[in-house]
Scaffold this motif. Structure first.
Motif, mmCIF file in Angstrom:
data_model
loop_
_atom_site.group_PDB
_atom_site.id
_atom_site.type_symbol
_atom_site.label_atom_id
_atom_site.label_comp_id
_atom_site.label_asym_id
_atom_site.label_seq_id
_atom_site.Cartn_x
_atom_site.Cartn_y
_atom_site.Cartn_z
ATOM 1 N N THR A 45 0.837 -1.189 -0.063
ATOM 2 C CA THR A 45 -0.043 -0.060 -0.090
ATOM 3 C C THR A 45 0.924 1.422 -0.112
ATOM 4 O OG1 THR A 45 -0.041 0.181 2.115
ATOM 5 C CG2 THR A 45 -1.731 -1.262 1.259
ATOM 6 N N ASP A 46 0.181 2.319 -0.179
ATOM 7 C CA ASP A 46 0.909 3.672 -0.331
ATOM 8 C C ASP A 46 0.867 4.389 0.784
ATOM 9 O OD1 ASP A 46 2.232 2.949 -2.647
ATOM 10 O OD2 ASP A 46 0.535 4.063 -3.797
ATOM 11 N N ASN A 47 0.318 3.786 1.894
ATOM 12 C CA ASN A 47 -0.010 4.689 3.176
ATOM 13 C C ASN A 47 1.088 4.612 3.953
ATOM 14 O OD1 ASN A 47 -2.845 4.398 2.153
ATOM 15 N ND2 ASN A 47 -3.416 2.902 3.504
ATOM 16 N N SER A 48 1.159 5.859 4.792
ATOM 17 C CA SER A 48 2.311 5.967 5.777
ATOM 18 C C SER A 48 1.486 6.614 6.910
ATOM 19 C CB SER A 48 3.343 6.688 5.245
ATOM 20 O OG SER A 48 3.181 7.976 4.941
ATOM 21 N N VAL A 49 2.119 6.457 8.196
ATOM 22 C CA VAL A 49 1.508 6.930 9.324
ATOM 23 C C VAL A 49 2.677 7.309 10.286
ATOM 24 C CG1 VAL A 49 1.401 4.576 10.454
ATOM 25 C CG2 VAL A 49 -0.185 6.629 10.917
ATOM 26 N N ASP A 63 -2.855 11.136 11.321
ATOM 27 C CA ASP A 63 -4.219 11.492 10.707
ATOM 28 C C ASP A 63 -5.074 11.973 11.787
ATOM 29 O OD1 ASP A 63 -4.682 9.303 12.137
ATOM 30 O OD2 ASP A 63 -5.556 8.357 10.399
ATOM 31 N N ILE A 126 -1.674 -1.560 12.689
ATOM 32 C CA ILE A 126 -0.740 -0.444 12.247
ATOM 33 C C ILE A 126 -0.023 -1.090 10.927
ATOM 34 C CG2 ILE A 126 1.045 0.966 12.385
ATOM 35 C CD1 ILE A 126 0.080 1.370 15.317
ATOM 36 N N GLU A 129 -2.197 -1.825 7.787
ATOM 37 C CA GLU A 129 -2.872 -0.861 7.025
ATOM 38 C C GLU A 129 -1.829 0.167 6.493
ATOM 39 O OE1 GLU A 129 -5.320 1.134 9.872
ATOM 40 O OE2 GLU A 129 -6.543 -0.386 9.921
ATOM 41 N N ASN A 130 -0.550 0.008 6.955
ATOM 42 C CA ASN A 130 0.427 1.111 6.536
ATOM 43 C C ASN A 130 1.790 0.302 5.879
ATOM 44 O OD1 ASN A 130 -0.810 3.587 7.287
ATOM 45 N ND2 ASN A 130 -0.706 2.319 9.292
ATOM 46 N N GLN A 131 2.368 1.210 4.946
ATOM 47 C CA GLN A 131 3.647 0.640 4.222
ATOM 48 C C GLN A 131 4.921 1.038 4.941
ATOM 49 O OE1 GLN A 131 3.865 -1.441 1.616
ATOM 50 N NE2 GLN A 131 5.720 -1.551 1.964
ATOM 51 N N THR A 132 4.805 2.537 5.621
ATOM 52 C CA THR A 132 5.785 3.019 6.363
ATOM 53 C C THR A 132 5.302 3.447 7.603
ATOM 54 O OG1 THR A 132 6.459 3.949 4.183
ATOM 55 C CG2 THR A 132 7.576 4.894 6.233
ATOM 56 N N VAL A 133 5.872 3.318 8.436
ATOM 57 C CA VAL A 133 5.514 3.647 9.922
ATOM 58 C C VAL A 133 6.468 4.601 10.570
ATOM 59 C CG1 VAL A 133 5.004 2.923 12.170
ATOM 60 C CG2 VAL A 133 4.194 1.768 10.386
#
Length: 137
Positions: A45-49, A63, A126, A129-133
């Protein structure tokens, strides 16, 4: 060792190659199985958090989502104080001291299990859902 009543937390994905019996300070027994499995590859995924760990809230995500500490911990801390105080009034080496020590150890085990469960569930969510943390401590 004899027969043990086993409470399965989940099914084994494959036959175990070895089993280890663990007894903790609260006289609880655990069986640890060694099982060979193939790693699960998560979809990209392209999501990061970004995560900020705090004092009032456990974590705040980039977010704006806030995660509080688990509620059972707050309720149980008072009981832990009461049990610890009861233990401190006992004479070391007596049978009542040993009973109180085991009671405190069992309660600490429950607290540890609650914390571990909370952390495992949150970290798994976490990661899925996310690629980068990114963490800010």
């Amino acid at each position: 060792m004899g027969k043990l009543k086993i409470v399965w937390s989940r099914e084994l994905p494959a036959p175990p190659s070895s089993v280890t019996v663990i007894k903790d300070s609260a006289h609880r027994y655990f069986l640890s199985f060694v099982v060979e499995i193939q790693p699960e590859i998560l979809p990209k995924t392209d999501n990061s958090v970004g995560i900020d760990l705090g004092i009032k809230t456990f974590a705040t995500f980039s977010d704006g989502t806030k995660v509080d500490d688990p509620k059972p911990l707050k309720k149980r801390i008072k009981k832990l104080r009461k049990l610890s105080k009861s233990l401190s009034h006992k004479t070391k080496g007596s049978k009542r001291y040993e009973k109180a020590r085991i009671r405190v150890a069992k309660f600490n085990g429950k607290l540890k299990d609650t914390r571990t469960d909370f952390l495992h569930k949150l970290s798994t969510e976490i990661i899925r859902e996310n690629q980068t943390v990114v963490l800010e401590v």
